[in-house]
Design a protein around this motif. Sequence first.
Motif, PDB file in Angstrom:
ATOM      1  N   PHE A 252     -13.113   8.257 -45.807  1.00 59.95           N
ATOM      2  CA  PHE A 252     -11.942   9.057 -46.166  1.00 59.95           C
ATOM      3  C   PHE A 252     -11.743   9.198 -47.670  1.00 59.95           C
ATOM      4  O   PHE A 252     -10.737   9.719 -48.101  1.00 59.95           O
ATOM      5  CB  PHE A 252     -10.695   8.456 -45.520  1.00 59.95           C
ATOM      6  CG  PHE A 252     -10.682   6.952 -45.517  1.00 59.95           C
ATOM      7  CD1 PHE A 252     -10.377   6.255 -46.651  1.00 59.95           C
ATOM      8  CD2 PHE A 252     -11.012   6.263 -44.357  1.00 59.95           C
ATOM      9  CE1 PHE A 252     -10.386   4.884 -46.639  1.00 59.95           C
ATOM     10  CE2 PHE A 252     -11.017   4.884 -44.349  1.00 59.95           C
ATOM     11  CZ  PHE A 252     -10.707   4.194 -45.498  1.00 59.95           C
ATOM     12  N   HIS A 253     -12.685   8.710 -48.452  1.00 57.36           N
ATOM     13  CA  HIS A 253     -12.529   8.819 -49.891  1.00 57.36           C
ATOM     14  C   HIS A 253     -13.401   9.935 -50.451  1.00 57.36           C
ATOM     15  O   HIS A 253     -14.563  10.070 -50.065  1.00 57.36           O
ATOM     16  CB  HIS A 253     -12.910   7.500 -50.569  1.00 57.36           C
ATOM     17  CG  HIS A 253     -11.840   6.465 -50.462  1.00 57.36           C
ATOM     18  ND1 HIS A 253     -12.121   5.140 -50.279  1.00 57.36           N
ATOM     19  CD2 HIS A 253     -10.496   6.564 -50.495  1.00 57.36           C
ATOM     20  CE1 HIS A 253     -10.992   4.454 -50.205  1.00 57.36           C
ATOM     21  NE2 HIS A 253      -9.989   5.310 -50.327  1.00 57.36           N
ATOM     22  N   MET A 268      -8.222  10.874 -48.257  1.00 59.20           N
ATOM     23  CA  MET A 268      -7.868  12.172 -47.680  1.00 59.20           C
ATOM     24  C   MET A 268      -6.668  12.088 -46.741  1.00 59.20           C
ATOM     25  O   MET A 268      -6.102  13.106 -46.357  1.00 59.20           O
ATOM     26  CB  MET A 268      -9.053  12.821 -46.984  1.00 59.20           C
ATOM     27  CG  MET A 268      -9.467  12.195 -45.690  1.00 59.20           C
ATOM     28  SD  MET A 268     -10.419  13.326 -44.700  1.00 59.20           S
ATOM     29  CE  MET A 268      -9.146  14.268 -43.925  1.00 59.20           C
ATOM     30  N   ARG A 269      -6.254  10.905 -46.391  1.00 55.35           N
ATOM     31  CA  ARG A 269      -5.092  10.790 -45.520  1.00 55.35           C
ATOM     32  C   ARG A 269      -3.803  10.757 -46.327  1.00 55.35           C
ATOM     33  O   ARG A 269      -2.721  10.938 -45.785  1.00 55.35           O
ATOM     34  CB  ARG A 269      -5.204   9.517 -44.681  1.00 55.35           C
ATOM     35  CG  ARG A 269      -6.389   9.548 -43.760  1.00 55.35           C
ATOM     36  CD  ARG A 269      -6.674   8.183 -43.197  1.00 55.35           C
ATOM     37  NE  ARG A 269      -6.949   7.214 -44.238  1.00 55.35           N
ATOM     38  CZ  ARG A 269      -7.097   5.931 -44.018  1.00 55.35           C
ATOM     39  NH1 ARG A 269      -6.982   5.456 -42.798  1.00 55.35           N
ATOM     40  NH2 ARG A 269      -7.373   5.106 -45.001  1.00 55.35           N
TER      41      ARG A 269
ATOM     42  N   PHE B 134      -4.501  17.523 -38.640  1.00 54.66           N
ATOM     43  CA  PHE B 134      -4.585  16.511 -39.696  1.00 54.66           C
ATOM     44  C   PHE B 134      -4.275  15.122 -39.162  1.00 54.66           C
ATOM     45  O   PHE B 134      -4.983  14.147 -39.453  1.00 54.66           O
ATOM     46  CB  PHE B 134      -3.622  16.868 -40.830  1.00 54.66           C
ATOM     47  CG  PHE B 134      -3.662  15.889 -41.954  1.00 54.66           C
ATOM     48  CD1 PHE B 134      -4.711  15.917 -42.860  1.00 54.66           C
ATOM     49  CD2 PHE B 134      -2.678  14.918 -42.110  1.00 54.66           C
ATOM     50  CE1 PHE B 134      -4.766  15.019 -43.902  1.00 54.66           C
ATOM     51  CE2 PHE B 134      -2.739  14.005 -43.139  1.00 54.66           C
ATOM     52  CZ  PHE B 134      -3.776  14.058 -44.037  1.00 54.66           C
ATOM     53  N   SER B 138      -6.785  12.039 -39.212  1.00 51.40           N
ATOM     54  CA  SER B 138      -6.424  10.783 -39.878  1.00 51.40           C
ATOM     55  C   SER B 138      -6.610   9.614 -38.931  1.00 51.40           C
ATOM     56  O   SER B 138      -7.080   8.545 -39.322  1.00 51.40           O
ATOM     57  CB  SER B 138      -4.967  10.804 -40.330  1.00 51.40           C
ATOM     58  OG  SER B 138      -4.711  11.955 -41.036  1.00 51.40           O
ATOM     59  N   LEU B 141     -10.141   8.829 -38.692  1.00 57.47           N
ATOM     60  CA  LEU B 141     -10.644   8.205 -39.915  1.00 57.47           C
ATOM     61  C   LEU B 141     -10.159   6.771 -40.078  1.00 57.47           C
ATOM     62  O   LEU B 141     -10.842   5.954 -40.690  1.00 57.47           O
ATOM     63  CB  LEU B 141     -10.204   9.023 -41.129  1.00 57.47           C
ATOM     64  CG  LEU B 141     -10.972  10.310 -41.353  1.00 57.47           C
ATOM     65  CD1 LEU B 141     -10.344  11.096 -42.474  1.00 57.47           C
ATOM     66  CD2 LEU B 141     -12.421  10.017 -41.665  1.00 57.47           C
ATOM     67  N   TRP B 144     -12.118   3.572 -39.779  1.00 64.61           N
ATOM     68  CA  TRP B 144     -13.020   3.092 -40.843  1.00 64.61           C
ATOM     69  C   TRP B 144     -12.336   2.144 -41.803  1.00 64.61           C
ATOM     70  O   TRP B 144     -12.997   1.575 -42.670  1.00 64.61           O
ATOM     71  CB  TRP B 144     -13.571   4.288 -41.630  1.00 64.61           C
ATOM     72  CG  TRP B 144     -14.535   5.091 -40.838  1.00 64.61           C
ATOM     73  CD1 TRP B 144     -14.282   6.240 -40.168  1.00 64.61           C
ATOM     74  CD2 TRP B 144     -15.915   4.813 -40.632  1.00 64.61           C
ATOM     75  NE1 TRP B 144     -15.411   6.690 -39.546  1.00 64.61           N
ATOM     76  CE2 TRP B 144     -16.428   5.825 -39.822  1.00 64.61           C
ATOM     77  CE3 TRP B 144     -16.762   3.790 -41.057  1.00 64.61           C
ATOM     78  CZ2 TRP B 144     -17.752   5.861 -39.412  1.00 64.61           C
ATOM     79  CZ3 TRP B 144     -18.082   3.820 -40.661  1.00 64.61           C
ATOM     80  CH2 TRP B 144     -18.568   4.849 -39.839  1.00 64.61           C
TER      81      TRP B 144
END
Lengths: 445, 762
Positions: A252-253, A268-269, B134, B138, B141, B144
């Motif tokens: 997410f980076h 990105m969150r 989104f 999220s 994601l 991770w």
Amino acid sequence: MKVKMLSRNPDNYVRETKLDIQRVPRNYDPTLHPFEVPREYVRALNATKLERVFAKPFLASLDGHRDGVNCLAKHPKSLTTVLSGACDGEVKIWNLTRRKCVRTIQAHEGFVRGICARFCGTSFFTVGDDKTVKQWKMDGPGCGEEEEPLQTILGKTVYTGIDHHWKDPVFATCGQQVDIWDEQRTSPVCSMNWGFDSICSVKFNPIETFILGSCASDRNIVLYDMRQATPLKKVILDMRTNTICWNPMEAFHFTAANEDYNLYTFDMRALDTPVQVHMDHVSAVLDVDYSPTGKEFVSASFDKSIRIFPVERSRSREVYHTKRMQHVICVKWTSDSKYIMCGSDEMNIRLWKANASEKLGVLSSREKAANDYNQKLKEKFQYHPHVKRIARHRHLPKSIYSQIQEQRIMRESRRRKEMNRRKHSKPGSVPVVSERKKHVVAVVK
Amino acid sequence: MHATKAAKGLLALSQQEELVDLPTNYPLSASEDEGDGDGERKHQKLLEAIGSLSGKNRWKSAERSEASLKVSEFNVSSEGSGEKLALSDLLEPVKPSSSLTAVKKQLSRVKSKKTLDLPLNKGEVERIHREVAFSKTSQILSKWDSVVQKNREAEQLVFPLEKEPASFAPIEQVFLDWKARTPLEQEVFNLLHKNKQPVTDPLLTPVEKASLRAMSLEEAKIRRAELQRARALQSYYEARARRMKKIKSKKYHKIVKKGKAKKAIKDFEQLRKVDPNAALEELEKIEKARMMERMSLKHQNSGKWAKSKAIMAKYDLEARQAMQEQLAKNKELTQKLQVVSESEEEGGAEEEETLVPDAVNEAQMNADGPNPWMLRTCNRDAQEDEVQADSNELPEPVAHEFSENEGNEKPEAEEDVLLKEFEERRSLRKRSKLNQDAKPAGGQDSATKEVLSELKALSQKLSKDNRLSKKPKESPAKTVLLVQDEEPAPEEEEPLLLQRPERVQTLEELEELGKHDCLPNKELPGAAVEGEQVRRNPQEKLKGKKKEQMISLQKLLTTRTPSVTSVAVPTTVEEQEDEGERDQKQMIKEAFAGDDVIKEFLKEKRETIQANKPKDLDLTLPGWGEWGGMDLKPSAKKRRRFLIKAPEGPPRKDRNLPNVIINEKRNIYAAAHQVRVLPYPFTHHQQFERTIQNPIGSTWNTQRAFQKLTAPKVVTKAGHIIKPIKAEDVGYQSSPKSDLSVMQSNPKRRSKHQKQLKSSID
């Protein structure tokens, strides 16, 4: 009178065979080895000095292009192969070990705007100013064959960037909108746009491969979800972002190279605050690429230098420049994380070591141990003023040096002005805004 | 506006429902089936009729003829009225007619249902889509997070992350490009090659295969068992032989030898019976061996080795013994075979010969008749022995015998004499030495006595044997000589003694022999005692000296102790060791006698304390308000007034440490190397100091610890492509579907986007 005799047992020091390692008897009694801190300090100081002595990062310059190098691409399967596209529409394939160009293609008329290799390494795609997307075979044509693209797609508008999916036969182009293409089709599978400005770069997330990031010339960074065929979020920064790069180890980076001399690493969150603002460049940052280890990234700038930043630090650890290197347009970190390539305005591609003082080639185990030890010592004593001074010292071109001074003065005066304003206005009316938040204008959902 | 829209939506819905629910023969639907114009007109009429029925909306209906902005298929509009059109309004006119009950029902059903919300505008909708997408992304994601956290905190990361699966190449492939390089490998390779050893299964050479085929299982088993037994037996015998070889017991060897001799005799007997000629030949052989020996200079102390030994013999007991042995051997070899004189039992003689073929010469010599030369030497030997035994001081020289036995025909008188003297001296030395040796070895007299008694017993036994076997006569001197020769090392020579029982003849002789043996042995202790006395004397003398020394040391200690008493150290144990140190201390003290270090130090400390004390400030101005000039001091009052006392500084750190000066000033040279502010990740200076104080070098750490401490954070391999982290690398399941297929299976959005695309292209 007592007579002291030396008596030694040969078993303690004679090797059984000559192939045995030498026994080095050690006594770890701390009283026998006093002054450990000062001694290690001196060692650390020496290691730091030696590191500076041996810092010779420049390896080679690949020349052959007849115009500025506009884009670079790594081969996904081979470390020795590099692709480069120039401003005159020429694409060259280089062999890094021989430092020779192995193939030259006149791919486009006008700029080669983007180049990317397929995930399997059998072919590559280029986009150019002539509104075409072309697919080429990685191997050269046979004897007597014409150099022809495998596939040519003629578009309506200029494509400014291209990136290939990491697993599927899908690629994305950007221009007026972000298009997702199936390799088998001549029309995009889906196209996504948000706003009406030209998009200058698009990148697939290497881990969660359905996420894309793009940056448009209306100062914003847009994220897309390919599966749901929808944009996700948009962040508007102070100035235009030239390109972004995803961290290959942290899903997410991503880091954005901005025109305002800074780089911004975002989660990105949470786009409203960048995780880190990396500042050291003194001109627009044109390109950024992550080390495959995800611990560092390299940035190319208009100020004729490239810098290496640790991900979690705001200041660069290294700056590379050469007298002849002009504005650096593109930069890549090789997939073995040992080298850096940069293409610049003056038609050359330069090869650098990622660690300036690293010894190339095979290291003996003792060398390796000494190296590790020195590294740890430098790390341990990094806060000591002498060590710090030596480790940080870099010779810079006069232009960069004076720019840094100038910008420091500017920043200082700006800070002073803000402080004065705060001092002379109602308490709370001029809030303290952190450096991270300062540059984000808005986040659009 | 809103209301109209809602109504429109509702109506549209109701129409839809009608289409579904209404039967086809229904009049309304029939009217709809008619042409457009006709239907329109009729509908108009109907509506007018409805309007006239209620009599309310007359003027509105008149307006309806005008072109309205919103035209619906039912021409129902509340525009301009400012009122909301409700369903009840529509139903009111329907009430009376019973034919429309079905419609009414349907409408009421519609009324009971909830209405749909107004569809949002495009921008809103897209925004909502984005937000949902989104949040979904999220969520995906965030799995991770833990991985990222772990990797950031990892002590060491090794790239590439995915482990290359170990590939198992078939062995033939490996062998294809493999070459034997080292000699050992080559050897092994050759061996395998020679046997045509196949590399893969079944790993049997052709020979082995053939043998397998040739033998049945039982046969093979039996054979194997046999082989096993044979091997076991072999190893057993080998072990036995080794064991027997190791046996040191003389008695055992004696028995073995005896057994062998007996066997030899038996064999010879048999041989004689079976084949007398062969037996004779055997005899001849022995005789020949003797002659050869006599001829040759072997064993006569004339060889190089013997000469060197003769030189050594002066100093070395063993060398002398070796020479003696050689001589003895010579004697044995040159002794003529005993021919049985009295009895005609040739066989017996022969038997003796075979038994001890080497040692029979003398008897034969005797039998041949008195050899005057030999006799002479023998007698002389005997005499000398006697003399030696009597005197005891001079054991008869051995080399003397050599000289005679060497077989030099001419008596070299001068040389002999010289040699004799030599030997005498040497033997004297040796004797004394022997005595010395004997004492520590055993209990002096008792030990020697024991040896003696043993010897006696032996000799008696021998004599008995002799008598029994009726041994031929033998010169007694010889035995005496022999015994005397053996005397220096009687135990070693026992088997030799036993080998020649035939030479000892009579009891008297043996007795004599015993006497001979006895005498020196009896005399021995005396000498030994004397020797001891002599030796003890020096010892005593030494002891006396030592005592004197000790005393002197004690004296030294006592003189010095007063000065040392203050140091309360238990010195009793280490007194001896301390001697050296004390000497050294004394020396140092003497060397630095002049300077008093302690005083100097104290002075220095006082000075530094004084220097670091805050100074008083004296503001008196001489001549101000008073007379000034040379030799005029400001008055004490004034001085007191203008003196500003300096405040007492903080107490010194070394005020309680008498032998330390602590410098409390900051050292700027050291400060240049020190960290001024606490660096970022640390929260307390102690934390930081601890990291600095723990050394990581191999000088202070063991190899293992050193390796652990200096392990780099990131390890990469040269020439290996590091791929981005994958879900499988960290144990997550990645989605089996490809992103493309997911995208294509989402037809609604796709179609929409394609539409969008189309519009954008248009």
